[in-house]
Design an enzyme around this catalytic site. Structure first.
Site, PDB file in Angstrom:
ATOM      1  N   THR A   7       1.701 165.587  22.419  1.00 54.80           N
ATOM      2  CA  THR A   7       1.443 166.955  22.847  1.00 54.80           C
ATOM      3  C   THR A   7       1.711 167.896  21.687  1.00 54.80           C
ATOM      4  O   THR A   7       2.142 167.473  20.628  1.00 54.80           O
ATOM      5  CB  THR A   7       2.343 167.336  24.043  1.00 54.80           C
ATOM      6  OG1 THR A   7       1.813 168.503  24.636  1.00 54.80           O
ATOM      7  CG2 THR A   7       3.762 167.598  23.625  1.00 54.80           C
ATOM      8  N   LYS A  39       3.841 171.471  30.518  1.00 52.25           N
ATOM      9  CA  LYS A  39       4.975 171.076  29.689  1.00 52.25           C
ATOM     10  C   LYS A  39       5.906 172.228  29.369  1.00 52.25           C
ATOM     11  O   LYS A  39       6.818 172.091  28.554  1.00 52.25           O
ATOM     12  CB  LYS A  39       4.460 170.455  28.397  1.00 52.25           C
ATOM     13  CG  LYS A  39       3.570 169.257  28.656  1.00 52.25           C
ATOM     14  CD  LYS A  39       2.841 168.855  27.417  1.00 52.25           C
ATOM     15  CE  LYS A  39       1.741 167.866  27.760  1.00 52.25           C
ATOM     16  NZ  LYS A  39       0.859 167.650  26.636  1.00 52.25           N
ATOM     17  N   GLY A  51      10.064 173.977  26.510  1.00 50.77           N
ATOM     18  CA  GLY A  51       8.875 173.164  26.312  1.00 50.77           C
ATOM     19  C   GLY A  51       9.292 171.818  25.766  1.00 50.77           C
ATOM     20  O   GLY A  51      10.277 171.717  25.031  1.00 50.77           O
ATOM     21  N   SER A 130       2.785 166.120  18.313  1.00 55.32           N
ATOM     22  CA  SER A 130       1.815 165.554  17.375  1.00 55.32           C
ATOM     23  C   SER A 130       1.007 166.610  16.632  1.00 55.32           C
ATOM     24  O   SER A 130       0.654 166.420  15.487  1.00 55.32           O
ATOM     25  CB  SER A 130       0.883 164.600  18.111  1.00 55.32           C
ATOM     26  OG  SER A 130       0.280 165.247  19.204  1.00 55.32           O
ATOM     27  N   ALA A 163      -5.336 172.148  18.660  1.00 55.00           N
ATOM     28  CA  ALA A 163      -6.254 171.403  19.534  1.00 55.00           C
ATOM     29  C   ALA A 163      -7.565 171.075  18.813  1.00 55.00           C
ATOM     30  O   ALA A 163      -8.179 170.042  19.079  1.00 55.00           O
ATOM     31  CB  ALA A 163      -6.536 172.202  20.801  1.00 55.00           C
ATOM     32  N   CYS A 166      -6.013 168.108  16.133  1.00 55.23           N
ATOM     33  CA  CYS A 166      -5.207 166.957  16.557  1.00 55.23           C
ATOM     34  C   CYS A 166      -5.836 166.287  17.773  1.00 55.23           C
ATOM     35  O   CYS A 166      -6.039 166.942  18.802  1.00 55.23           O
ATOM     36  CB  CYS A 166      -3.789 167.426  16.889  1.00 55.23           C
ATOM     37  SG  CYS A 166      -2.728 166.102  17.509  1.00 55.23           S
ATOM     38  N   THR A 169      -4.022 166.598  21.241  1.00 54.21           N
ATOM     39  CA  THR A 169      -3.810 167.953  21.762  1.00 54.21           C
ATOM     40  C   THR A 169      -5.132 168.464  22.317  1.00 54.21           C
ATOM     41  O   THR A 169      -6.165 168.324  21.666  1.00 54.21           O
ATOM     42  CB  THR A 169      -3.320 168.882  20.623  1.00 54.21           C
ATOM     43  OG1 THR A 169      -2.139 168.324  20.048  1.00 54.21           O
ATOM     44  CG2 THR A 169      -3.039 170.276  21.121  1.00 54.21           C
TER      45      THR A 169
END
Length: 179
Positions: A7, A39, A51, A130, A163, A166, A169
């Protein structure tokens, strides 16, 4: 069975507001297990945000322990974080948990790890997971060069960059703030 993990979580403290956000992807091995996981949690009546990244079950265990510490120390986030980190590092059961946490209130952001670290970033920006380095880099650039943006806008843009780059994500973002 493989653990569910991966995440990106990003927190920004800017102009008296803190915002904490995360994507919604949970990954099991190289497969997306779920795309809309929440999260980010609010604690202490919305005054503290948490988080988490890492193994989901481990993260929830740590979240419960952190909430216990907050209650034990009258809502003092830094003291609760330090006590959690001590337990996490020394307790036989807890030290096997694989997760990281960011906690935030309107005064500070902290990163808590299982190695006993409680880190307070000097620039008011913290990221884990990540895609954390992508999100962190984007947020640092925004805070330095686009200070007119709100903390929430910086978090949204930082997570969007993560996002885009990765594979662990996604763009299903959950963002909370404390003013």
């Amino acid at each position: 069975m493989e653990k569910i993990h991966s995440t990106t979580v990003l927190g920004v403290l800017h102009n008296g507001t803190v915002s904490l956000g995360a994507d919604g992807q949970a990954t099991m091995g190289n497969t997306v297990a779920k795309s809309n996981v929440k999260k980010i949690r609010t604690l202490m009546g919305g005054k503290i945000l948490v988080g988490f990244a890492g193994s989901t079950a481990d993260a929830f265990t740590l979240l419960e322990k952190f909430e216990e510490k907050l209650n034990a120390y009258g809502g003092n986030m830094k003291r609760a974080a330090i006590e959690l980190a001590k337990d996490w590092r020394t307790d036989r059961y807890l030290r096997k948990l694989e997760a990281m946490m960011i906690t935030a209130n309107k005064e500070e952001i902290l990163v808590i790890s299982g190695t006993g670290d409680v880190l307070e970033p000097e620039n008011g920006i913290a990221a884990i997971g990540s895609g954390g380095n992508y999100a962190l880099s984007a947020a640092q650039a925004l805070k330095k060069h686009a200070g007119h943006l709100t903390a929430e806008e910086m978090v949204r843009e930082g997570l969007t960059v993560a996002a885009d780059l990765c594979i662990y994500t996604n763009h299903n973002l959950v963002i909370e703030k404390v003013q």
